[in-house]
Design a protein around this motif. Structure first.
Motif, short mmCIF file in Angstrom:
data_model
loop_
_atom_site.label_atom_id
_atom_site.label_comp_id
_atom_site.label_asym_id
_atom_site.label_seq_id
_atom_site.Cartn_x
_atom_site.Cartn_y
_atom_site.Cartn_z
N TRP A 154 88.43 103.73 17.57
CA TRP A 154 89.75 103.21 17.17
C TRP A 154 90.85 104.03 17.82
CZ3 TRP A 154 90.95 100.89 11.77
CH2 TRP A 154 90.04 99.84 11.50
N HIS B 86 94.63 100.35 17.15
CA HIS B 86 93.69 99.82 16.15
C HIS B 86 94.14 100.18 14.73
CE1 HIS B 86 90.89 99.55 19.63
NE2 HIS B 86 90.32 98.59 18.92
N HIS C 156 95.06 97.39 12.07
CA HIS C 156 94.32 97.27 10.81
C HIS C 156 95.29 97.18 9.63
CE1 HIS C 156 91.36 97.89 7.66
NE2 HIS C 156 92.14 98.86 7.19
N VAL D 299 86.02 94.30 9.36
CA VAL D 299 87.18 95.20 9.43
C VAL D 299 87.49 95.54 10.89
CG1 VAL D 299 88.03 97.50 8.87
CG2 VAL D 299 86.88 96.14 7.12
N ASP D 300 86.45 95.88 11.65
CA ASP D 300 86.66 96.20 13.07
C ASP D 300 87.21 95.00 13.84
OD1 ASP D 300 85.81 98.83 12.86
OD2 ASP D 300 83.73 98.34 13.28
N ALA E 10 90.91 94.63 13.24
CA ALA E 10 91.69 95.62 13.99
C ALA E 10 91.70 95.31 15.47
CB ALA E 10 91.11 97.01 13.74
#
Length: 263
Positions: A39, A43, A47, A80-81, A84
């Protein structure tokens, strides 16, 4: 907390503080890596923008938010990734506008919410104050990643009290998310705030206790520092285990950070 105005004010202040860190960054700086593996600073902000959007839907459109929950359940290890990543590819100026707009829209929605309202979330339903506290915790935690990437030492504030509170209240969740049974007894938590005052939670005569600084406790429960690197101590086997698994955030158990000696 019947009146959420104070935590909403603090949420705005926490966002503004992080905004001052990233608002004038160069494109190269937005691409800097952070302590979260894979990240960049982009990122981290993406997020926050993504989760602010999710929170806004939870407050204003429960049906659409339910669709986001279904997507998360279908892909728990990477949703979640992916959220982001989708924002991190935007030009920094566009990402910054998206984040600023989203957090202001969420402020307005939460301030307009009726008294006693409860909203769906990825964990238990949230009151207005709880939703604001969760967003503040996320903003602070991801802001710590940004600060670490930039080599900036942030001055802790009494806003940490909100992060501490959610970390203490989420004790049992940390067990449940790992398939463990939480202890029946409450712990006593005693933490020294940034101004030197003592913040206390739980029965004064509890047999098991956690002590330390509020800042280090927040770093631990947001999994921004390994337990070996913080001044937080436990008395009692159950309290000691809690410090190994504590998390203040909803969702799967986090992997945490390695000790600094292993970095």
């Amino acid at each position: 907390m019947s009146d959420p105005s104070a935590v909403l004010d603090d949420l705005r202040s926490e966002g503004d503080e992080l905004d001052r860190l990233v608002g004038e960054l160069s494109s190269d700086d937005w691409a800097r890596g952070t302590p979260a593996a894979g990240w960049t600073i982009a990122h981290q902000i993406a997020h926050l923008a993504w989760t602010d959007t999710a929170a806004l839907l939870a407050v204003t459109d429960a049906d659409r938010f339910a669709g986001m929950v279904e997507q998360a359940l279908a892909n728990p290890d990477s949703f979640v990734d992916e959220g982001a990543e989708a924002g991190a590819v935007l030009p920094p100026v566009e990402l910054l506008v998206r984040w600023r707009t989203g957090r202001e829209e969420l402020q307005r929605a939460l301030r307009a919410a009726p008294e006693g309202a409860r909203f769906p979330w990825y964990g238990p339903p949230m009151s207005t104050a709880s939703m604001a506290t969760g967003r503040l915790m996320e903003t602070w935690a991801h802001g710590q990643d940004v600060a670490d990437a930039l080599g900036v030492r942030r001055t802790p504030t009494d806003r940490l009290r909100h992060v501490v509170r959610i970390g203490v209240r989420a004790r049992d969740y940390a067990y449940f998310v790992r398939g463990e049974v939480p202890p029946a007894e409450e712990f006593r938590v005693e933490l020294t705030g940034p101004g030197g005052d003592l913040w206390t939670y739980g029965p004064q005569d509890a047999a098991q206790r956690v002590t330390g600084t509020a800042l280090d406790f927040c770093l631990l429960v947001t999994q921004r520092a390994h337990r070996d690197d913080v001044a937080v101590r436990a008395k009692g086997l159950d309290a000691d285990h809690w410090l190994d698994i504590a998390q203040a955030f909803a969702g799967p158990a986090g992997t945490g950070r390695p000790p600094k000696g292993d970095a």
